[in-house]
Design a protein around this motif. Structure first.
Motif, PDB file in Angstrom:
ATOM      1  N   UNK A 152       0.833  -1.206   0.000  1.00 14.58           N
ATOM      2  CA  UNK A 152       0.000   0.000   0.000  1.00 14.58           C
ATOM      3  C   UNK A 152       0.865   1.253   0.000  1.00 14.58           C
ATOM      4  N   UNK A 153       1.882   1.314  -0.812  1.00 14.65           N
ATOM      5  CA  UNK A 153       2.762   2.464  -0.874  1.00 14.65           C
ATOM      6  C   UNK A 153       4.135   2.139  -0.315  1.00 14.65           C
ATOM      7  N   UNK A 154       5.084   3.051  -0.550  1.00 16.54           N
ATOM      8  CA  UNK A 154       6.466   2.814  -0.153  1.00 16.54           C
ATOM      9  C   UNK A 154       6.631   2.671   1.357  1.00 16.54           C
ATOM     10  N   UNK A 218      20.355  -2.863   7.947  1.00 11.95           N
ATOM     11  CA  UNK A 218      19.603  -2.543   6.736  1.00 11.95           C
ATOM     12  C   UNK A 218      20.064  -1.186   6.227  1.00 11.95           C
ATOM     13  N   UNK A 219      19.905  -0.968   4.925  1.00 15.19           N
ATOM     14  CA  UNK A 219      20.270   0.301   4.283  1.00 15.19           C
ATOM     15  C   UNK A 219      19.060   0.793   3.509  1.00 15.19           C
ATOM     16  N   UNK A 220      18.646   2.036   3.760  1.00 12.23           N
ATOM     17  CA  UNK A 220      17.566   2.666   3.010  1.00 12.23           C
ATOM     18  C   UNK A 220      18.166   3.748   2.139  1.00 12.23           C
ATOM     19  N   UNK A 221      17.991   3.634   0.825  1.00 13.21           N
ATOM     20  CA  UNK A 221      18.611   4.604  -0.083  1.00 13.21           C
ATOM     21  C   UNK A 221      17.707   4.875  -1.279  1.00 13.21           C
ATOM     22  N   UNK A 222      17.987   5.986  -1.955  1.00 12.91           N
ATOM     23  CA  UNK A 222      17.243   6.378  -3.150  1.00 12.91           C
ATOM     24  C   UNK A 222      18.207   6.417  -4.326  1.00 12.91           C
ATOM     25  N   UNK A 223      17.982   5.618  -5.360  1.00  9.78           N
ATOM     26  CA  UNK A 223      18.912   5.601  -6.494  1.00  9.78           C
ATOM     27  C   UNK A 223      18.790   6.821  -7.395  1.00  9.78           C
ATOM     28  N   UNK A 252      20.235  -6.043   4.520  1.00  8.48           N
ATOM     29  CA  UNK A 252      19.150  -5.835   3.562  1.00  8.48           C
ATOM     30  C   UNK A 252      19.266  -4.427   2.980  1.00  8.48           C
ATOM     31  N   UNK A 253      19.349  -4.321   1.650  1.00  8.74           N
ATOM     32  CA  UNK A 253      19.447  -3.040   0.961  1.00  8.74           C
ATOM     33  C   UNK A 253      18.098  -2.737   0.314  1.00  8.74           C
ATOM     34  N   UNK A 254      17.475  -1.624   0.716  1.00  8.44           N
ATOM     35  CA  UNK A 254      16.164  -1.239   0.194  1.00  8.44           C
ATOM     36  C   UNK A 254      16.313   0.043  -0.615  1.00  8.44           C
ATOM     37  N   UNK A 255      15.980  -0.034  -1.900  1.00  9.99           N
ATOM     38  CA  UNK A 255      15.998   1.144  -2.779  1.00  9.99           C
ATOM     39  C   UNK A 255      14.583   1.705  -2.904  1.00  9.99           C
ATOM     40  N   UNK A 256      14.470   2.993  -2.666  1.00  9.52           N
ATOM     41  CA  UNK A 256      13.196   3.711  -2.800  1.00  9.52           C
ATOM     42  C   UNK A 256      13.243   4.513  -4.095  1.00  9.52           C
ATOM     43  N   UNK A 257      12.659   3.963  -5.148  1.00  4.04           N
ATOM     44  CA  UNK A 257      12.673   4.609  -6.467  1.00  4.04           C
ATOM     45  C   UNK A 257      11.336   5.295  -6.711  1.00  4.04           C
ATOM     46  N   UNK A 277      20.634  -9.862  -0.395  1.00  3.42           N
ATOM     47  CA  UNK A 277      19.378  -9.394   0.210  1.00  3.42           C
ATOM     48  C   UNK A 277      19.093  -7.991  -0.294  1.00  3.42           C
ATOM     49  N   UNK A 278      17.984  -7.830  -0.993  1.00 10.86           N
ATOM     50  CA  UNK A 278      17.682  -6.529  -1.591  1.00 10.86           C
ATOM     51  C   UNK A 278      16.190  -6.398  -1.869  1.00 10.86           C
ATOM     52  N   UNK A 279      15.763  -5.129  -2.001  1.00 14.71           N
ATOM     53  CA  UNK A 279      14.392  -4.814  -2.412  1.00 14.71           C
ATOM     54  C   UNK A 279      14.416  -3.489  -3.152  1.00 14.71           C
ATOM     55  N   UNK A 280      13.645  -3.392  -4.214  1.00 15.77           N
ATOM     56  CA  UNK A 280      13.530  -2.162  -5.006  1.00 15.77           C
ATOM     57  C   UNK A 280      12.047  -1.825  -5.064  1.00 15.77           C
ATOM     58  N   UNK A 281      11.674  -0.665  -4.487  1.00 16.63           N
ATOM     59  CA  UNK A 281      10.266  -0.301  -4.335  1.00 16.63           C
ATOM     60  C   UNK A 281       9.934   0.887  -5.233  1.00 16.63           C
TER      61      UNK A 281
END
Length: 439
Positions: A152-154, A218-223, A252-257, A277-281
Motif C-alpha cells: 500500500x505504498x512505499x 539494513x540500508x535505506x537509499x534512493x537511487x 538488507x538493501x532497500x531502494x526507494x525509487x 538481500x535486496x528490495x527495489x520499491x
C-alpha cells in the motif's frame, strides 16, 4: 508528581504512559525537552533506573529521541496521536509539499463494476495482469524481476520489511538529509538511525562503510530523485557502493525509487549487482495519482516470503480495485505519453529554478526529481522571509540529522517565469537575513 511536566507514575510503564498522554493531547509539542532522568526521578520519588527504562521505552516506540548532551526531546513527528502536516498559510504559493503537478497526472479510471467474490483474495493476492506489467516496468530498467509483490505504498512496504528483518534496538543506515517520513518511521519502529551523508550522487561510500561496520543491519537509499537533495546514483557511485556492500552479505538493501519514470535521469540500481538481500520499491503516487496507494516491489526470494507472510497476517492483500485501476493506467498508451511529457516538464522546471538561483549567486542541488535543495545559514529566516514575499518552502530541519541547514523547494508546479521571481525574492531575503543576523 512532577508538577512542571505533570508526569506521574511509580514504575517505568506508568511513567511512559504519562509522558505519552501529554504528547498525544498536545501538552508536549515536537522538540519539547523532557526533564533529565535524575531530576524526574527525584520529583516522582523513584529510582533513576526506573525513569531511564521509561525513556528507553518511549524512544523505542518513536515518541521521543535522545540528542546526546541535548537530552531527550519529543520527536518531530511522534508516533502517537493524530498529527497532520503544517497548514499552508493563506495567500502564499505552496512549494513545500514535494507533490507532483496535478495537471501532469492522468485521470484515474477505476472499474465501473466490481463483482462480489466468494471469501477473500488471500489465495490470489495479486492480479496476474498487474504483476506482468510490474515485471516489465522493472525489467525495462534492468531491475531483476523474478520475485515481485505489491504493497500500500512505499512507507507501508518499508515498514513491513524492517519489522520482519530487524528487532527493536537494531540499526538502519539512512540518508542524511533524507526523506522525512522515513526518518520518522525508523525510530517509530524502535530502530536506531545511523546517518549517511549524501551528495549529488547519493550515499557517500566511505560513510556507508562506517555505518555498516557500526552494525547497520539494513540500508535505506534512493537511487534517483532523492528527497530532499535530488541526488542520483551514477555508474561510478553504484560500483563504489557495491564494493562496500560486498563485505556485508547479510545486510538488507532497500531502494526507494519513488520518482522512477519522472526522475529525469537513468537508473543505476544496486539491485543489478548480485546483492544477496535486496528490495527495489516503486510507488505510483508521483506519476499516476497521489491517491493511488499502491506500490510494486522487486526483491530476492527470502525478502518476498517474509514481506508477503506479514502482509497475509495483516491486511491480507492490496485491494483488487486499486490493482485494476493501476493496471489500466500502466497499460494505457495515453498515460505513458503523459508521464513522459511530465518528466520533461519537471526537468525543465527544476533546471530553470537552479539556473535562476545561480544568476543571483545562490548554489542549489537538484540533479533529479521534483525538488531543489538550497543550503542556507538560517533556515527560519529564509522560510519566514520568503513567506512575506508570498512563497511557502520547507525548512530543512525535518529532513536532516547532522547535515548542514538548507531549505527544500518543490519545483514540480513552478513555471519558469515564477522561478525567476522566486530566485530574486530569495536573494532579497538572504540579504535581509545577513543584515539582521550577520554575514
Amino acid at each position: 508528581m512532577a508538577t512542571q511536566y505533570s508526569f506521574a507514575g511509580t514504575n517505568a510503564r506508568e511513567i511512559a504512559a504519562s509522558v505519552e498522554r501529554s504528547v498525544a493531547d498536545g501538552r508536549l509539542g515536537p522538540g519539547t525537552a523532557l526533564p533529565p532522568v535524575r531530576r524526574l526521578a527525584e520529583d516522582l520519588g523513584v529510582s533513576p533506573g526506573t525513569v531511564a527504562t521509561a525513556y528507553k521505552e518511549l524512544r523505542q516506540r518513536g515518541i521521543v529521541v535522545t540528542r546526546g548532551r541535548g537530552g531527550t526531546v519529543v520527536a518531530h513527528v511522534p508516533a502517537v496521536g493524530s498529527r497532520r502536516p503544517p497548514r499552508v498559510p493563506e495567500g502564499v504559493v505552496d512549494l513545500a509539499g514535494g507533490h507532483p503537478d496535478p495537471a501532469l497526472l492522468p485521470v484515474l479510471s477505476p472499474p465501473s463494476e466490481v463483482s462480489p467474490v466468494q471469501g477473500s483474495h488471500r489465495g490470489s493476492p495479486r492480479l496476474p495482469a498487474l504483476e506482468e506489467l510490474s515485471r516489465a516496468w522493472f525489467a525495462r530498467d534492468g531491475v531483476p524481476d523474478g520475485s515481485v509483490t505489491f504493497s500500500h505504498g512505499t512507507l507501508d512496504c518499508v515498514s513491513r520489511l524492517l519489522s520482519t528483518e530487524l528487532k527493536p534496538g537494531d540499526s538502519v543506515a539512512v540518508e542524511d538529509p533524507g526523506f522525512h517520513h522515513l526518518l520518522d518511521l525508523v525510530p517509530a519502529l524502535g530502530l536506531r538511525m545511523l546517518p549517511v551523508t549524501v551528495d549529488d550522487e547519493g550515499m557517500r561510500p566511505q560513510e556507508l562503510g562506517r555505518t555498516l561496520r557500526a552494525g547497520a543491519r539494513a540500508v535505506l537509499c534512493s537511487p534517483r530523485g532523492q528527497s530532499p537533495r535530488g541526488g542520483r546514483f551514477t555508474a561510478g557511485r553504484r560500483a563504489e557502493l557495491l564494493a562496500v556492500l560486498e563485505g556485508f552479505p547479510d545486510v538488507l538493501v532497500v531502494e526507494d525509487d519513488h520518482n522512477s519514470d519522472i526522475s529525469g535521469v537513468p537508473l543505476h540500481s544496486l539491485t543489478t549487482g548480485g546483492l544477496p538481500r535486496w528490495a527495489h520499491v516503486r510507488t505510483a503516487s508521483k506519476q499516476l495519482s497521489v491517491d493511488l496507494r499502491w506500490a510494486a516491489m522487486a526483491c530476492d526470494p527470502t525478502t518476498l516470503a517474509r514481506h508477503d507472510g506479514r502482509l497475509l497476517l495483516t491486511s491480507g492483500w492490496v485491494s483488487h480495485i486499486l490493482q485494476e485501476t493501476a493496471a489500466r493506467l500502466l497499460a494505457d498508451p495515453s498515460a505513458r505519453v503523459l508521464i513522459a511529457g511530465a518528466e520533461r516538464v519537471y526537468t525543465e522546471r527544476r533546471t530553470a529554478l537552479v539556473a535562476a538561483l545561480a544568476r543571483h549567486g545562490i548554489a542549489a542541488h537538484a540533479e533529479s526529481g521534483l525538488n531543489v535543495w538550497v543550503p542556507v545559514r538560517d533556515e527560519s529566516a529564509v522560510v519566514n522571509g520568503l513567506r512575506t514575499h508570498g512563497w511557502w518552502v520547507a525548512a530543512g530541519q525535518r529532513f536532516r540529522i547532522g547535515s548542514p541547514p538548507a531549505v527544500r523547494i518543490t519545483s514540480a508546479a513552478l513555471p519558469e517565469a515564477d522561478a525567476v521571481r522566486l530566485a530574486a525574492d530569495f536573494a532579497r531575503v538572504l540579504g535581509e537575513s545577513e543584515a539582521t543576523y550577520g554575514g
